[in-house]
Design a protein around this motif. Structure first.
Motif, PDB file in Angstrom:
ATOM      1  N   UNK A 159       9.842 -23.790  11.525  1.00  0.00           N
ATOM      2  CA  UNK A 159       9.229 -23.162  10.351  1.00  0.00           C
ATOM      3  C   UNK A 159       9.685 -21.713  10.206  1.00  0.00           C
ATOM      4  N   UNK A 160       9.671 -20.987  11.298  1.00  0.00           N
ATOM      5  CA  UNK A 160      10.076 -19.579  11.262  1.00  0.00           C
ATOM      6  C   UNK A 160      11.522 -19.446  10.789  1.00  0.00           C
ATOM      7  N   UNK A 161      12.409 -20.275  11.316  1.00  0.00           N
ATOM      8  CA  UNK A 161      13.812 -20.217  10.921  1.00  0.00           C
ATOM      9  C   UNK A 161      13.973 -20.551   9.438  1.00  0.00           C
ATOM     10  N   UNK A 162      13.256 -21.582   8.981  1.00  0.00           N
ATOM     11  CA  UNK A 162      13.370 -22.006   7.584  1.00  0.00           C
ATOM     12  C   UNK A 162      12.860 -20.909   6.651  1.00  0.00           C
ATOM     13  N   UNK A 163      11.714 -20.337   6.996  1.00  0.00           N
ATOM     14  CA  UNK A 163      11.133 -19.298   6.144  1.00  0.00           C
ATOM     15  C   UNK A 163      12.048 -18.083   6.046  1.00  0.00           C
ATOM     16  N   UNK A 164      12.560 -17.623   7.171  1.00  0.00           N
ATOM     17  CA  UNK A 164      13.444 -16.456   7.177  1.00  0.00           C
ATOM     18  C   UNK A 164      14.712 -16.744   6.368  1.00  0.00           C
ATOM     19  N   UNK A 165      15.239 -17.951   6.513  1.00  0.00           N
ATOM     20  CA  UNK A 165      16.452 -18.324   5.790  1.00  0.00           C
ATOM     21  C   UNK A 165      16.238 -18.364   4.289  1.00  0.00           C
ATOM     22  N   UNK A 166      14.983 -18.491   3.864  1.00  0.00           N
ATOM     23  CA  UNK A 166      14.669 -18.573   2.446  1.00  0.00           C
ATOM     24  C   UNK A 166      13.976 -17.304   1.930  1.00  0.00           C
ATOM     25  N   UNK A 167      14.222 -16.192   2.602  1.00  0.00           N
ATOM     26  CA  UNK A 167      13.831 -14.892   2.058  1.00  0.00           C
ATOM     27  C   UNK A 167      12.531 -14.316   2.566  1.00  0.00           C
ATOM     28  N   UNK A 168      11.766 -15.049   3.369  1.00  0.00           N
ATOM     29  CA  UNK A 168      10.519 -14.505   3.914  1.00  0.00           C
ATOM     30  C   UNK A 168      10.857 -13.486   5.004  1.00  0.00           C
ATOM     31  N   UNK A 169      10.239 -12.319   4.934  1.00  0.00           N
ATOM     32  CA  UNK A 169      10.450 -11.323   5.996  1.00  0.00           C
ATOM     33  C   UNK A 169       9.134 -10.894   6.650  1.00  0.00           C
ATOM     34  N   UNK A 170       8.058 -11.624   6.348  1.00  0.00           N
ATOM     35  CA  UNK A 170       6.701 -11.201   6.702  1.00  0.00           C
ATOM     36  C   UNK A 170       5.991 -12.367   7.385  1.00  0.00           C
ATOM     37  N   UNK A 178       0.813  -1.209   0.000  1.00  0.00           N
ATOM     38  CA  UNK A 178       0.000   0.000   0.000  1.00  0.00           C
ATOM     39  C   UNK A 178       0.847   1.260   0.000  1.00  0.00           C
ATOM     40  N   UNK A 179       0.410   2.250   0.770  1.00  0.00           N
ATOM     41  CA  UNK A 179       1.131   3.520   0.872  1.00  0.00           C
ATOM     42  C   UNK A 179       1.983   3.551   2.142  1.00  0.00           C
ATOM     43  N   UNK A 180       2.728   2.465   2.349  1.00  0.00           N
ATOM     44  CA  UNK A 180       3.574   2.368   3.539  1.00  0.00           C
ATOM     45  C   UNK A 180       5.022   2.257   3.127  1.00  0.00           C
ATOM     46  N   UNK A 181       5.916   2.204   4.107  1.00  0.00           N
ATOM     47  CA  UNK A 181       7.324   1.948   3.807  1.00  0.00           C
ATOM     48  C   UNK A 181       7.678   0.496   4.080  1.00  0.00           C
ATOM     49  N   UNK A 182       6.668  -0.359   4.167  1.00  0.00           N
ATOM     50  CA  UNK A 182       6.894  -1.789   4.364  1.00  0.00           C
ATOM     51  C   UNK A 182       7.098  -2.467   3.016  1.00  0.00           C
ATOM     52  N   UNK A 183       8.245  -3.093   2.834  1.00  0.00           N
ATOM     53  CA  UNK A 183       8.512  -3.899   1.648  1.00  0.00           C
ATOM     54  C   UNK A 183       8.466  -5.365   2.074  1.00  0.00           C
ATOM     55  N   UNK A 184       7.359  -6.013   1.756  1.00  0.00           N
ATOM     56  CA  UNK A 184       7.094  -7.358   2.273  1.00  0.00           C
ATOM     57  C   UNK A 184       7.436  -8.409   1.224  1.00  0.00           C
ATOM     58  N   UNK A 185       7.889  -9.562   1.680  1.00  0.00           N
ATOM     59  CA  UNK A 185       8.172 -10.675   0.780  1.00  0.00           C
ATOM     60  C   UNK A 185       6.885 -11.128   0.105  1.00  0.00           C
ATOM     61  N   UNK A 186       7.017 -11.604  -1.135  1.00  0.00           N
ATOM     62  CA  UNK A 186       5.836 -12.021  -1.893  1.00  0.00           C
ATOM     63  C   UNK A 186       5.156 -13.239  -1.270  1.00  0.00           C
ATOM     64  N   UNK A 187       5.868 -13.924  -0.378  1.00  0.00           N
ATOM     65  CA  UNK A 187       5.281 -14.986   0.428  1.00  0.00           C
ATOM     66  C   UNK A 187       5.313 -14.547   1.882  1.00  0.00           C
ATOM     67  N   UNK A 188       4.177 -14.667   2.544  1.00  0.00           N
ATOM     68  CA  UNK A 188       4.049 -14.358   3.975  1.00  0.00           C
ATOM     69  C   UNK A 188       3.815 -15.671   4.714  1.00  0.00           C
ATOM     70  N   UNK A 189       4.462 -15.859   5.835  1.00  0.00           N
ATOM     71  CA  UNK A 189       4.283 -17.085   6.607  1.00  0.00           C
ATOM     72  C   UNK A 189       3.073 -16.960   7.522  1.00  0.00           C
ATOM     73  N   UNK A 190       2.047 -17.745   7.252  1.00  0.00           N
ATOM     74  CA  UNK A 190       0.882 -17.821   8.126  1.00  0.00           C
ATOM     75  C   UNK A 190       1.152 -18.760   9.281  1.00  0.00           C
ATOM     76  N   UNK A 191       0.525 -18.483  10.429  1.00  0.00           N
ATOM     77  CA  UNK A 191       0.909 -19.198  11.661  1.00  0.00           C
ATOM     78  C   UNK A 191      -0.286 -19.764  12.430  1.00  0.00           C
TER      79      UNK A 191
END
Length: 345
Positions: free
Chosen positions: A35-46, A7-20
């Motif tokens: 899961x959190x460690x694996x996702x972050x290691x593979x580029x997820x920041x959201x 949107x109109x924010x300064x958040x640049x989110x990964x195209x994949x978001x990890x749902x929990x």
């Protein structure tokens, strides 16, 4: 992994978001952290959570998902992780939720935010979402608006004023909607513009090959208001993997929890799923990755929320970012949708 401005924010989110939403019910704290460690290691920041998670919600498990995330988050570099969570709205009858005080009004918002911050063990939440509207709307598979169900609700201006205070206090950075309608999107946006209140930057609604309702009026609304879709249920509770075509596998949400995922149990779903799975096999693609790549291909989708109960599922989901669908395959998907339009809205 691509990163998109939300949107109109300064958040640049990964195209994949990890749902929990499985953390605390189907996943232990150790599995959640893997899961959190694996996702972050593979580029997820959201990462996306909610105060009522895990689901199905209960008094016993309420808040466990945020608690599990918090135990992990406290060891992370906070500004490298974008954390989203949600306040539950009224109408679900959760008497154990703040003593049944569930209106989206000032006192509840303040308490819900403070409680989430404590469980998440952080000083701020990047994106705070209204899980479902305070007012009556058809939701979670309901499709018909019934005016006799309308009830008094907290005015949208009052909701925004309360969120403005929490943003001013530095407890949340941005505001988002979830399970919202075109009318709601425009009302929140217009009130914010007219009164100088916080503008919503995102909407989190269901979107997948079986439910393309968002393609219509909601797509128009987010286009003109510059709001990003965070698409949930991109695999339609796992139905689009094809695993339910030959019965109900053990240890899935549909088999474990009675009356769960009702929108995906409607009569025309199996026919449509079979067609999508056949298309995937014909092109030597994984049905899972085909479904996820389709959602990523939509112009209004900023991030696709994936959920997994095993690391193997998470790995397959994340690998979908390497798949870009051709115009020919997209046309074939549209043709199936024409034959089987929105069987699970």
């Amino acid at each position: 992994m691509r990163y998109n401005q939300l949107g109109e924010s300064d958040l640049n989110v990964s195209e994949i978001c990890l749902g929990t939403m499985t953390y605390g019910r189907q996943n232990s704290i150790e599995e959640a952290h893997q899961q959190l460690e694996y996702a972050i290691a593979h580029g997820v920041n959201f990462i996306d959570a909610a105060e009522m998670y895990p689901v199905p919600p209960s008094e016993k498990t309420y808040g466990l998902t945020e608690t599990y995330i918090g135990e992990w988050l406290k060891h992370q570099q906070r500004d490298k992780v974008i954390v989203a969570t949600k306040i539950a709205g009224p109408g679900r009858g959760f008497k154990w939720l703040r003593g049944g005080a569930d209106a989206i009004e000032r006192d509840n918002i303040k308490q819900a935010v403070d409680d989430s911050l404590k469980r998440l063990q952080t000083d701020y939440i990047d994106l705070y979402q209204i899980h479902w509207p305070d007012r009556y709307v058809p939701r979670f598979g309901q499709t018909i608006f019934d005016p006799t169900q309308a009830k008094p609700s907290v005015p949208i201006v009052e909701q925004l004023e309360a969120f403005a205070d929490v943003i001013q206090a530095g407890k949340i950075r941005y505001l988002g909607l979830s399970n919202e309608t075109p009318w709601g999107v425009t009302q929140f946006s217009n009130a914010a513009k007219q009164l100088g209140l916080p503008k919503v930057i995102s909407i989190q609604n269901a979107y997948n090959l079986l439910n393309r309702v968002f393609d219509g009026a909601l797509a128009e609304a987010v286009y003109y208001e510059n709001i990003g879709l965070l698409a949930y249920s991109p695999l339609a509770f796992g139905f689009l993997t094809g695993k339910y075509l030959n019965g109900k596998p053990e240890n899935t949400r549909i088999t474990l929890f009675e009356n769960f995922g009702q929108r995906y149990l409607k009569p025309k779903v199996t026919e449509a799923v079979a067609a999508y799975v056949e298309l995937a096999k014909r092109h030597q693609l994984s049905p899972t990755q085909l479904a996820l790549a389709f959602v990523r291909s939509r112009w209004f989708v900023t991030s696709t929320i994936i959920g997994a109960t095993t690391l193997e599922q998470l790995q397959e989901n994340l690998e979908s970012v390497n798949l870009v669908l051709s115009k020919e395959i997209l046309a074939e998907l549209d043709a199936i949708n024409t034959q089987h339009p929105n069987p699970a809205p």
